[in-house]
Design a protein around this motif. Sequence first.
Motif, PDB file in Angstrom:
ATOM      1  N   ILE A  19       0.958  -1.356   0.128  1.00 43.20           N
ATOM      2  CA  ILE A  19       0.001   0.062  -0.028  1.00 43.20           C
ATOM      3  C   ILE A  19       0.910   1.135   0.134  1.00 43.20           C
ATOM      4  N   PHE A  20       1.731   1.412   1.033  1.00 40.88           N
ATOM      5  CA  PHE A  20       2.489   2.574   1.205  1.00 40.88           C
ATOM      6  C   PHE A  20       4.101   2.042   1.684  1.00 40.88           C
ATOM      7  N   GLN A  21       4.975   3.032   1.346  1.00 40.89           N
ATOM      8  CA  GLN A  21       6.158   2.921   2.040  1.00 40.89           C
ATOM      9  C   GLN A  21       6.448   4.323   2.651  1.00 40.89           C
ATOM     10  N   TYR A  22       7.069   4.206   3.717  1.00 41.11           N
ATOM     11  CA  TYR A  22       7.512   5.879   4.317  1.00 41.11           C
ATOM     12  C   TYR A  22       8.822   5.882   5.075  1.00 41.11           C
ATOM     13  N   PHE A  25      -3.751   1.626  -4.871  1.00 40.20           N
ATOM     14  CA  PHE A  25      -4.893   1.626  -3.946  1.00 40.20           C
ATOM     15  C   PHE A  25      -5.486   2.855  -4.201  1.00 40.20           C
ATOM     16  N   PRO A  26      -6.762   3.106  -3.903  1.00 39.04           N
ATOM     17  CA  PRO A  26      -7.498   4.392  -4.090  1.00 39.04           C
ATOM     18  C   PRO A  26      -7.354   5.558  -3.065  1.00 39.04           C
ATOM     19  N   ASP A  27      -7.533   6.562  -3.348  1.00 33.37           N
ATOM     20  CA  ASP A  27      -7.123   7.631  -2.672  1.00 33.37           C
ATOM     21  C   ASP A  27      -7.780   7.504  -1.241  1.00 33.37           C
ATOM     22  N   ARG A  28      -8.869   6.755  -1.062  1.00 34.96           N
ATOM     23  CA  ARG A  28      -9.571   6.559   0.388  1.00 34.96           C
ATOM     24  C   ARG A  28      -8.354   5.916   1.320  1.00 34.96           C
ATOM     25  N   PHE A  29      -7.477   5.788   0.874  1.00 34.61           N
ATOM     26  CA  PHE A  29      -6.102   5.085   1.766  1.00 34.61           C
ATOM     27  C   PHE A  29      -5.290   6.267   1.895  1.00 34.61           C
ATOM     28  N   LEU A  56     -15.218   3.104   4.329  1.00 34.69           N
ATOM     29  CA  LEU A  56     -15.113   1.720   4.110  1.00 34.69           C
ATOM     30  C   LEU A  56     -15.752   1.038   3.195  1.00 34.69           C
ATOM     31  N   LEU A  57     -15.180   0.064   2.479  1.00 36.33           N
ATOM     32  CA  LEU A  57     -16.163  -0.736   1.389  1.00 36.33           C
ATOM     33  C   LEU A  57     -16.163  -2.423   2.159  1.00 36.33           C
ATOM     34  N   LEU A  58     -16.846  -3.218   1.627  1.00 33.85           N
ATOM     35  CA  LEU A  58     -16.964  -4.558   2.134  1.00 33.85           C
ATOM     36  C   LEU A  58     -15.445  -4.976   1.716  1.00 33.85           C
ATOM     37  N   GLY A  59     -15.046  -4.830   0.531  1.00 32.47           N
ATOM     38  CA  GLY A  59     -13.926  -5.177   0.075  1.00 32.47           C
ATOM     39  C   GLY A  59     -12.531  -5.073   0.960  1.00 32.47           C
ATOM     40  N   ASP A  60     -12.856  -4.085   1.776  1.00 33.67           N
ATOM     41  CA  ASP A  60     -11.600  -3.525   2.601  1.00 33.67           C
ATOM     42  C   ASP A  60     -11.227  -4.624   3.622  1.00 33.67           C
TER      43      ASP A  60
END
Lengths: 114, 112
Positions: free
Chosen positions: A46-49, A60-64, A81-85
């Motif tokens: 998803i992300f690296q910081y 991943f969508p901007d919801r994340f 949030l969606l069921l798929g999350d």
Amino acid sequence: DAGVTQSPTHLIKTRGQQVTLRCSPISGHKSVSWYQQVLGQGPQFIFQYYEKEERGRGNFPDRFSARQFPNYSSELNVNALLLGDSALYLCASSPDGQRNQPQHFGDGTRLSIL
Amino acid sequence: QKEVEQNSGPLSVPEGAIASLNCTYSDRVSQSFFWYRQYSGKSPELIMSIYSNGDKEDGRFTAQLNKASQYVSLLIRDSQPSDSATYLCAVIRGSTLGRLYFGRGTQLTVWP
């Protein structure tokens, strides 16, 4: 030495809600990555910081969204949030996120969406 | 073509046998390769890392890397029932710093 710690361990939400997951890296590690693992699949990036800067973002969508704090801990936020999350959300840390550094995972947060 | 592919199994071996797990990857310039073990309901645990061609041994585990064939494998000697888990192959591609690409995993069962 403590490993990667994540909280909470389990979370139940309903569709449309928002959630924040937390991660503390291994002491001395400055890079944190987030992964999503759905049942039967390998983890998906998803992300690296690193040093509070976003170094990479997966498909991943901007919801994340995520952020890293001065003490190198990190939060992952998911909106609408969606069921798929529904998945196991994993945090991994490494000293500075270089290619030759193994990443060590926390125990994860299991998120269920009703 | 997926970045990392593994035989999904399940693979079943008797106690004491050698378990062989295989993985192929698509990015020819991938540089770092890892094997993780994941018990049911748990998070992945790093068991081996390998960066150059050849074999790397750690106890009962041997990782093998062949960059020309884009192939990495994990051998588990003297398999034990406690080795029963899903084994995940992960690769860091040449163009992405520190981002792990995982296969779907191979489920291994070691029966007594």
